[in-house]
Design an enzyme around this catalytic site. Structure first.
Site, PDB file in Angstrom:
ATOM      1  N   SER A   1      -7.457  39.727  95.710  1.00  0.00           N
ATOM      2  CA  SER A   1      -8.504  40.728  95.963  1.00  0.00           C
ATOM      3  C   SER A   1      -9.762  40.189  96.608  1.00  0.00           C
ATOM      4  O   SER A   1     -10.879  40.478  96.173  1.00  0.00           O
ATOM      5  CB  SER A   1      -8.907  41.438  94.666  1.00  0.00           C
ATOM      6  OG  SER A   1      -7.931  42.319  94.324  1.00  0.00           O
ATOM      7  N   SER A   2      -9.569  39.413  97.659  1.00  0.00           N
ATOM      8  CA  SER A   2     -10.744  38.989  98.414  1.00  0.00           C
ATOM      9  C   SER A   2     -11.439  40.218  99.003  1.00  0.00           C
ATOM     10  O   SER A   2     -12.671  40.252  99.095  1.00  0.00           O
ATOM     11  CB  SER A   2     -10.344  38.017  99.525  1.00  0.00           C
ATOM     12  OG  SER A   2      -9.332  38.584 100.325  1.00  0.00           O
TER      13      SER A   2
ATOM     14  N   ASP B   1      -8.187  47.003  92.122  1.00  0.00           N
ATOM     15  CA  ASP B   1      -8.913  45.791  92.512  1.00  0.00           C
ATOM     16  C   ASP B   1     -10.422  45.967  92.370  1.00  0.00           C
ATOM     17  O   ASP B   1     -11.127  45.117  91.821  1.00  0.00           O
ATOM     18  CB  ASP B   1      -8.572  45.410  93.958  1.00  0.00           C
ATOM     19  CG  ASP B   1      -7.081  45.214  94.147  1.00  0.00           C
ATOM     20  OD1 ASP B   1      -6.354  45.140  93.135  1.00  0.00           O
ATOM     21  OD2 ASP B   1      -6.637  45.143  95.307  1.00  0.00           O
TER      22      ASP B   1
ATOM     23  N   TYR C   1       2.883  48.378 102.591  1.00  0.00           N
ATOM     24  CA  TYR C   1       2.134  49.020 101.494  1.00  0.00           C
ATOM     25  C   TYR C   1       2.109  50.535 101.721  1.00  0.00           C
ATOM     26  O   TYR C   1       2.437  51.322 100.844  1.00  0.00           O
ATOM     27  CB  TYR C   1       0.721  48.445 101.436  1.00  0.00           C
ATOM     28  CG  TYR C   1      -0.062  48.853 100.215  1.00  0.00           C
ATOM     29  CD1 TYR C   1      -0.072  48.072  99.073  1.00  0.00           C
ATOM     30  CD2 TYR C   1      -0.799  50.035 100.201  1.00  0.00           C
ATOM     31  CE1 TYR C   1      -0.798  48.447  97.937  1.00  0.00           C
ATOM     32  CE2 TYR C   1      -1.523  50.420  99.081  1.00  0.00           C
ATOM     33  CZ  TYR C   1      -1.525  49.624  97.962  1.00  0.00           C
ATOM     34  OH  TYR C   1      -2.241  50.008  96.848  1.00  0.00           O
TER      35      TYR C   1
HETATM   36  C1  GLA Z   1      -3.211  45.906  96.328  1.00  0.00           C
HETATM   37  C2  GLA Z   1      -3.993  47.215  96.207  1.00  0.00           C
HETATM   38  C3  GLA Z   1      -4.045  47.686  94.753  1.00  0.00           C
HETATM   39  C4  GLA Z   1      -2.644  47.726  94.129  1.00  0.00           C
HETATM   40  C5  GLA Z   1      -1.899  46.405  94.386  1.00  0.00           C
HETATM   41  C6  GLA Z   1      -0.470  46.453  93.922  1.00  0.00           C
HETATM   42  O1  GLA Z   1      -3.890  44.885  95.671  1.00  0.00           O
HETATM   43  O2  GLA Z   1      -5.308  47.063  96.690  1.00  0.00           O
HETATM   44  O3  GLA Z   1      -4.658  48.953  94.687  1.00  0.00           O
HETATM   45  O4  GLA Z   1      -1.916  48.820  94.593  1.00  0.00           O
HETATM   46  O5  GLA Z   1      -1.915  46.037  95.747  1.00  0.00           O
HETATM   47  O6  GLA Z   1      -0.397  46.583  92.539  1.00  0.00           O
END
Ligand code: GLA
Length: 367
Positions: A114-115, A158, A207
């Site tokens: 989560s950068s 995140d 995604y």
């Molecule tokens: C990314 C997205 C999150 C989540 C994850 C998977 O980090 O930003 O919201 O969906 O993938 O769990």
């Protein structure tokens, strides 16, 4: 009288998700911890009505006239995260202030830690510079910046973890009510993160595709708002009507929600064996049903599971590269790290970054 320029600094952490992957945008459960690495921003005043940005990781300076920001189009570069947040702040009717932001990210880009959320949340704190928003509004504003401006249809995990992190606690987040409970991390469990050092390109398009496949599966359940509301029994009874891929995606989401709840119960009993087993089941489901793992992640998990003192291991974050998270007995951690690194390097000629994590506090002013 001489004026001294007062410099303020804000920090927002990255996160490691212990369990509950790809459930957030299905209104389900996740259990991340905030980590020590994140993004720091120094704020100083400037005289002209501009936003002046520098980054220790990317050379160059960028200067945007404040009045132009609300109508700006995305650039495709890292500044979009900052500009997206600035636009959302302006959209709330809050005035953007002239300032210089010196950005220093300590969480590696593309590592699945989560950068992006760390940059968004620290930017929001810097741009607000003391003006109040509730924690939930802050997380939601940053999520909107990523969805509306950057164009990534992410869930809330995140940004929420970055804002709400607490030392020594995991965050069990219900993504429907968007409320959480804090989960003490049992003694005897060391969280170890291993970075594959790869980031496969298909990440963001895959995604989007997963989000759409979940919606397709959901469309077979009229009256249900999200896959969170579908039981395994209901899925099985409807299985013949759903195409194979959306069916597998839905199976992952439904079982993953159950795993998060079971993980919570296991953590409450300090049952590390059960927590570890659930992590491995989560990984297998992400590997086979959700298909967001990759060769390097699978290698790290499979290798971890052959090492003594390991309770469990799984990929963490969106997938297609990035990191694994493992639960390891503290006395076994050092051997685990050196053996995992040696075997990964022998296989891929890449040194994986491996580090121990403890749950850290959420976003805040640090100076
Ligand atoms: C990314 C997205 C999150 C989540 C994850 C998977 O980090 O930003 O919201 O969906 O993938 O769990």
């Amino acid at each position: 009288m001489a004026r001294t320029s007062r410099i303020k600094q804000y920090h927002a952490p990255g996160r490691v998700n212990l369990i509950g992957e790809h459930t957030d945008y299905n209104a389900g459960f996740v259990m991340p911890i905030a980590i020590a690495m994140g993004c720091d921003i120094r704020v100083s005043a400037v005289k002209k009505p501009v936003l002046h940005l520098t980054s220790r990781q990317y050379p160059g300076e960028m200067i945007f006239p404040l009045e132009a920001i609300p109508a700006m189009k995305k650039t495709g570069a890292w500044v979009d995260y900052v500009l997206g947040v600035a636009k959302e702040i302006a959209a709330l009717g809050m005035e953007l202030q002239p300032m210089k932001l010196e950005i220093n990210a300590t969480v590696p880009t593309g590592s699945g830690l989560s950068s992006s959320a760390a940059l968004e949340v620290s930017s929001a704190l810097a741009l607000l510079d003391g003006r109040h928003l509730s924690k939930l509004e802050l997380a939601r504003l940053c999520q909107r910046a990523e969805r509306n401006f950057v164009g990534m249809p992410c869930g809330i995990m995140d940004q929420y973890a970055s804002v709400h992190g607490e030392e020594h606690k995991a965050i069990m987040l219900d993504c429907r009510s968007v409320t959480h409970q804090l989960v003490p991390i049992p003694d005897g469990a060391q969280i170890v993160v291993a970075n594959t050092m790869v980031k496969h390109e298909l990440g963001s398009s895959a995604y989007r595709e997963r989000v759409a496949q979940c919606q397709e599966a959901l469309s077979h359940f009229p009256g249900k708002e999200a896959l969170r509301d579908v039981t395994l029994g209901e899925l099985e009874r409807t299985a013949s009507k759903i195409a194979e891929i959306p069916l597998a995606r839905a199976r992952h989401v439904i079982l993953e929600d159950l795993r998060v709840e079971n993980f919570l119960a296991a953590a409450g009993k300090s049952d590390l064996e059960a927590m570890g087993r659930l992590m491995v089941e989560s990984h297998r489901s992400l590997q086979h049903d959700y298909e967001v793992s990759c060769e390097e992640l699978d290698f790290l998990v499979d290798t971890a599971l052959t090492i003594d003192g390991v309770f469990g291991s799984r990929m963490t974050g969106g997938g297609f590269g990035g990191c694994t998270v493992s639960l390891v007995a503290p006395e076994a951690a050092q051997r685990f790290e050196s053996e995992l690194a040696a075997r990964y390097e022998a296989r891929y000629a890449l040194k994986p970054a491996i580090f121990r994590c403890t749950a850290a506090a959420g976003a805040r002013r640090v100076a």
